[in-house]
Design a protein around this motif. Sequence first.
Motif, mmCIF file in Angstrom:
data_model
loop_
_atom_site.group_PDB
_atom_site.id
_atom_site.type_symbol
_atom_site.label_atom_id
_atom_site.label_comp_id
_atom_site.label_asym_id
_atom_site.label_seq_id
_atom_site.Cartn_x
_atom_site.Cartn_y
_atom_site.Cartn_z
ATOM 1 N N LEU A 1 96.873 -77.125 -12.163
ATOM 2 C CA LEU A 1 95.700 -76.640 -12.893
ATOM 3 C C LEU A 1 95.640 -77.181 -14.312
ATOM 4 C CD1 LEU A 1 95.652 -72.961 -11.639
ATOM 5 C CD2 LEU A 1 94.524 -74.974 -10.694
ATOM 6 N N GLY A 2 96.682 -77.901 -14.714
ATOM 7 C CA GLY A 2 96.633 -78.540 -16.029
ATOM 8 C C GLY A 2 96.774 -77.590 -17.201
ATOM 9 N N VAL A 3 97.483 -76.475 -17.014
ATOM 10 C CA VAL A 3 97.741 -75.581 -18.146
ATOM 11 C C VAL A 3 99.235 -75.313 -18.198
ATOM 12 C CG1 VAL A 3 95.473 -74.475 -18.067
ATOM 13 C CG2 VAL A 3 97.357 -73.542 -16.719
ATOM 14 N N SER A 4 99.663 -74.609 -19.205
ATOM 15 C CA SER A 4 101.092 -74.322 -19.317
ATOM 16 C C SER A 4 101.451 -73.150 -18.413
ATOM 17 C CB SER A 4 101.467 -74.012 -20.759
ATOM 18 O OG SER A 4 101.485 -72.631 -20.971
ATOM 19 N N ARG A 5 102.729 -72.816 -18.376
ATOM 20 C CA ARG A 5 103.164 -71.770 -17.467
ATOM 21 C C ARG A 5 102.700 -70.385 -17.913
ATOM 22 N NH1 ARG A 5 109.038 -71.788 -17.575
ATOM 23 N NH2 ARG A 5 108.784 -69.772 -16.570
ATOM 24 N N THR A 6 102.457 -70.213 -19.205
ATOM 25 C CA THR A 6 102.146 -68.868 -19.700
ATOM 26 C C THR A 6 100.944 -68.228 -19.007
ATOM 27 O OG1 THR A 6 103.070 -69.547 -21.822
ATOM 28 C CG2 THR A 6 101.805 -67.516 -21.773
ATOM 29 N N PRO A 7 99.767 -68.874 -19.014
ATOM 30 C CA PRO A 7 98.646 -68.229 -18.322
ATOM 31 C C PRO A 7 98.861 -68.119 -16.818
ATOM 32 C CG PRO A 7 98.003 -70.371 -19.196
ATOM 33 C CD PRO A 7 99.355 -70.095 -19.712
ATOM 34 N N ILE A 8 99.595 -69.078 -16.248
ATOM 35 C CA ILE A 8 99.902 -68.987 -14.813
ATOM 36 C C ILE A 8 100.720 -67.731 -14.539
ATOM 37 C CG2 ILE A 8 101.070 -70.115 -12.888
ATOM 38 C CD1 ILE A 8 98.836 -71.795 -13.672
ATOM 39 N N GLY B 1 101.888 -66.874 3.498
ATOM 40 C CA GLY B 1 103.181 -67.503 3.675
ATOM 41 C C GLY B 1 103.440 -68.665 2.745
ATOM 42 N N GLN B 2 102.372 -69.241 2.202
ATOM 43 C CA GLN B 2 102.567 -70.377 1.286
ATOM 44 C C GLN B 2 103.316 -69.921 0.038
ATOM 45 O OE1 GLN B 2 99.322 -72.961 0.715
ATOM 46 N NE2 GLN B 2 100.248 -74.018 -1.016
ATOM 47 N N ILE B 3 104.162 -70.834 -0.458
ATOM 48 C CA ILE B 3 104.921 -70.534 -1.659
ATOM 49 C C ILE B 3 104.213 -71.146 -2.862
ATOM 50 C CG2 ILE B 3 107.134 -70.812 -2.831
ATOM 51 C CD1 ILE B 3 107.436 -69.117 -0.441
ATOM 52 N N LEU B 4 103.994 -70.321 -3.878
ATOM 53 C CA LEU B 4 103.409 -70.802 -5.129
ATOM 54 C C LEU B 4 104.468 -70.726 -6.219
ATOM 55 C CD1 LEU B 4 99.993 -68.882 -5.047
ATOM 56 C CD2 LEU B 4 100.468 -71.209 -4.263
ATOM 57 N N ALA C 1 101.041 -74.823 -12.650
ATOM 58 C CA ALA C 1 100.754 -75.277 -14.011
ATOM 59 C C ALA C 1 100.323 -76.745 -13.994
ATOM 60 C CB ALA C 1 101.980 -75.087 -14.903
ATOM 61 N N GLU C 2 101.056 -77.553 -13.225
ATOM 62 C CA GLU C 2 100.677 -78.963 -13.137
ATOM 63 C C GLU C 2 99.343 -79.127 -12.422
ATOM 64 O OE1 GLU C 2 103.662 -81.389 -11.411
ATOM 65 O OE2 GLU C 2 105.186 -80.876 -12.901
#
Lengths: 215, 215
Positions: free
Chosen positions: A42-49, A30-33, A39-40
Amino acid sequence: MKKRFKSISLADQVFDKLEDDIILGVYPRGQILTELGLAEELGVSRTPIREALRRLEQERLIADNGKGSVVLGITEDDLLDIMNIRERIEGLAAYYAAKNITPEAVQELEHLIDLQDFYFSKHDVEQLRYVDDDFHDAISHLSGRMVICDTLIPLHRKTRRYRRLVMGDWDRAAQVTKEHRAIAQAIAEGNGDLAQELMTRHIVHSKEQLIKEEV
Amino acid sequence: MKKRFKSISLADQVFDKLEDDIILGVYPRGQILTELGLAEELGVSRTPIREALRRLEQERLIADNGKGSVVLGITEDDLLDIMNIRERIEGLAAYYAAKNITPEAVQELEHLIDLQDFYFSKHDVEQLRYVDDDFHDAISHLSGRMVICDTLIPLHRKTRRYRRLVMGDWDRAAQVTKEHRAIAQAIAEGNGDLAQELMTRHIVHSKEQLIKEEV
DNA sequence: GGTGTTTCTACTGTCGACAAACGTCTTCTT
DNA sequence: AAGAAGACGTTTGTCGACAGTAGAAACACC
């Protein structure tokens, strides 16, 4: 020296982490990701996410909700279905593994059985769980049938959380090690029919154990 | 008027096109696909191409080769494995579909059976093939079991190419329509055990037909 | 007070750019 | 001539930016 460790891309790492967290319940159903949030975090950009989320979506661990992705995880129904499917398919993997057996494969299986005995004697539940996973994955791979691998291995991953519970029952763990040894032997002897039957029975036992625990 | 057609993203379109092309053999096994090449060919940027390639990779239709992605496609071994797996699982789907049957579901199945009869009477092989696909997908969905869907539906997609061959055999097509009708009826009556058995037998027949054709 | 409309905000889809990795081809040395 | 070293080109991995969109909130009107 040969290059042995291929560098794992960020996307793969993110996928592994999120898959683990979802299967183990860190992110509850139920949690929204959101891409930006992860990205914030995990400290990476949105692309790998993005890439990781899409793969999770394809495994139906999350679902796109228009606004972010909602965590689905593994329900008890899912778990029952997984065991029902494994009960019907995993014997096939054992059958083909026995048919394709090679000296290297025998060695690999023996190694896993030795490890299993070792951790059993040390009462190391966590490691036993990993070896259990590895054993079933190894047989899937040894079958040499890609479709079977693709069907079974995702199911193995999804049972990780519950496998820990099952392995915590010491009587069952002892039975599992025995059953694994018998399966490995049948495969090593190239006895496909026996391997298939033993594997199917093994999964049926695991399923029954699981149902018992849930009650 | 309600908005009924959600816009399909470029990535989805690319995925659908590439999946179709690979399954139908437009891109033969062994061909190398590069992100940049496909991006130019399809007139989009690399981002949606990447996403599509990753999904194809997860379905093992392509494999990353360090330098581009190599097309794997569906081999004859794969096809045999697919039918062996469907033979063991698809009965489960029919069983659950019968257990969860609703008036709407009955109507949907009846509609598909009617369509099937219609196209059969018109000797429209191409449409029969689509209806066959839809019928099996519908039952998977009606089972209401997500794991079963996720296991079966990718397998249905992968058999699209060969389904055409099978449906080209007119005697077999007649038999398929008969078997489908019996399965639909068992499901509509809520007779799970019968539905399961009929479905399993139906897949076994299809598998045997397939093996016969390949020889 | 309730309902339709507008604005706003947060998120996703897509793009072009940059850098790292890997193989390949050339070139230099012995 | 053979082998090593280095330059080059191609491809992927990652990033930040921009536009489009869909839901939520605020607002106006009845």
